[in-house]
Design a protein around this motif. Structure first.
Motif, mmCIF file in Angstrom:
data_model
loop_
_atom_site.group_PDB
_atom_site.id
_atom_site.type_symbol
_atom_site.label_atom_id
_atom_site.label_comp_id
_atom_site.label_asym_id
_atom_site.label_seq_id
_atom_site.Cartn_x
_atom_site.Cartn_y
_atom_site.Cartn_z
ATOM 1 N N GLY A 158 0.811 -1.212 0.000
ATOM 2 C CA GLY A 158 0.000 0.000 0.000
ATOM 3 C C GLY A 158 0.845 1.263 0.000
ATOM 4 N N PHE A 159 1.868 1.310 0.851
ATOM 5 C CA PHE A 159 2.741 2.488 0.893
ATOM 6 C C PHE A 159 3.513 2.652 -0.416
ATOM 7 N N ALA A 160 4.002 1.554 -0.967
ATOM 8 C CA ALA A 160 4.759 1.633 -2.221
ATOM 9 C C ALA A 160 3.866 2.106 -3.365
ATOM 10 N N LEU A 161 2.642 1.603 -3.405
ATOM 11 C CA LEU A 161 1.724 2.015 -4.469
ATOM 12 C C LEU A 161 1.331 3.475 -4.317
ATOM 13 N N LYS A 162 1.113 3.904 -3.112
ATOM 14 C CA LYS A 162 0.755 5.308 -2.886
ATOM 15 C C LYS A 162 1.861 6.239 -3.355
ATOM 16 N N ARG A 163 3.077 5.879 -3.076
ATOM 17 C CA ARG A 163 4.217 6.693 -3.523
ATOM 18 C C ARG A 163 4.335 6.685 -5.043
ATOM 19 N N ALA A 164 4.126 5.516 -5.649
ATOM 20 C CA ALA A 164 4.215 5.426 -7.113
ATOM 21 C C ALA A 164 3.091 6.213 -7.786
ATOM 22 N N LEU A 165 1.924 6.214 -7.192
ATOM 23 C CA LEU A 165 0.804 6.969 -7.763
ATOM 24 C C LEU A 165 1.078 8.471 -7.716
ATOM 25 N N LYS A 166 1.678 8.945 -6.632
ATOM 26 C CA LYS A 166 2.004 10.373 -6.533
ATOM 27 C C LYS A 166 3.036 10.776 -7.576
ATOM 28 N N GLN A 167 3.976 9.885 -7.860
ATOM 29 C CA GLN A 167 4.984 10.192 -8.862
ATOM 30 C C GLN A 167 4.430 10.128 -10.282
ATOM 31 N N ARG A 168 3.581 9.143 -10.547
ATOM 32 C CA ARG A 168 3.057 8.944 -11.899
ATOM 33 C C ARG A 168 1.893 9.886 -12.217
ATOM 34 N N PHE A 169 1.043 10.145 -11.229
ATOM 35 C CA PHE A 169 -0.152 10.977 -11.444
ATOM 36 C C PHE A 169 -0.209 12.082 -10.392
ATOM 37 N N PRO A 170 0.685 13.051 -10.479
ATOM 38 C CA PRO A 170 0.704 14.102 -9.443
ATOM 39 C C PRO A 170 -0.539 14.985 -9.455
ATOM 40 N N ASP A 171 -1.175 15.137 -10.598
ATOM 41 C CA ASP A 171 -2.329 16.032 -10.700
ATOM 42 C C ASP A 171 -3.652 15.277 -10.807
ATOM 43 N N GLU A 172 -3.618 13.968 -10.687
ATOM 44 C CA GLU A 172 -4.831 13.164 -10.819
ATOM 45 C C GLU A 172 -5.394 12.812 -9.437
ATOM 46 N N ASN A 173 -6.708 12.547 -9.429
ATOM 47 C CA ASN A 173 -7.364 12.108 -8.200
ATOM 48 C C ASN A 173 -7.140 10.599 -8.046
ATOM 49 N N THR A 174 -6.342 10.226 -7.054
ATOM 50 C CA THR A 174 -5.998 8.818 -6.848
ATOM 51 C C THR A 174 -6.739 8.219 -5.654
#
Length: 204
Positions: A158-174
């Protein structure tokens, strides 16, 4: 002479009898209650045929609901096919979008303890039926270890995915993407829908 007069009187009587009734007399005649005013009463055969046609015509509400059910069935069929082949156009709303696709690929590219939960649970259930000394204690300990490993592995993922989502989609609603991915890890890889699109170890 008398014959011609009597003949002419008879002719006048016949003409009077055959004359069309006046407007007042026509209004007094019986009229079909379903016939609109100012129009002649339809024949019985015509009225019966109209009633039969109206009875055979489906109601608008029933027809609309039938079309809606057929449309829903068609949508569900398209969704099932899309879940199998990954067609983004017809996926359910919870699976659509690049964020959800990345979350799926992220967990599909990794091994997860949670995906073996079901077979391990069945194995432990079978072992728990063996009553031999302290064997039940070991089975309970194994079950506790499995649960702990699932919690630890899911937290790290969960933590790894959250970090990857912030890097890949900084302006998207995740929002909800991490929970969506963790729920996917609880399923065996071959049973996951939509079907995995990446191999083990492949970078999403």
């Amino acid at each position: 002479m008398f014959r011609s007069r009597s003949t002419s009187k008879a002719d006048k009587a016949e003409q009077a009898a055959g004359a069309k009734p006046s407007a007042a007399e026509q209004s007094k005649q019986a009229r079909d209650p379903q016939a609109p005013k100012g129009r002649p009463t339809p024949k019985r055969s015509e009225a019966q045929s109209q009633r039969r046609s109206l009875a055979n015509t489906p109601a608008k509400g029933k027809d609309a609901s039938k079309r809606a059910r057929e449309a829903r069935r068609a949508d569900l069929a398209r969704q099932r096919e899309a879940l199998a082949n990954g067609d983004e156009r017809f996926l359910p709303a919870r699976d659509k979008g690049p964020v959800r696709r990345f979350a799926r690929d992220f967990v599909d590219a990794r091994y997860s303890v949670a995906e073996f939960f079901l077979p391990l649970a069945v194995l432990i259930l079978v072992l728990s039926m063996i009553n031999r000394g302290a064997f039940q204690t070991y089975v309970l300990l194994a079950w506790m270890i499995v649960i702990a490993l699932i919690v630890i592995n899911s937290t790290i993922t969960g933590f790894a995915l959250k970090r990857a989502l912030k890097q890949r989609f900084p302006d998207e609603n995740t929002r909800g993407a991490v929970a969506y991915a963790l729920m996917r890890t609880l399923q065996m890889r071959r049973l996951r829908l939509p079907k995995p699109k990446v191999a083990r170890g492949e970078k999403p």
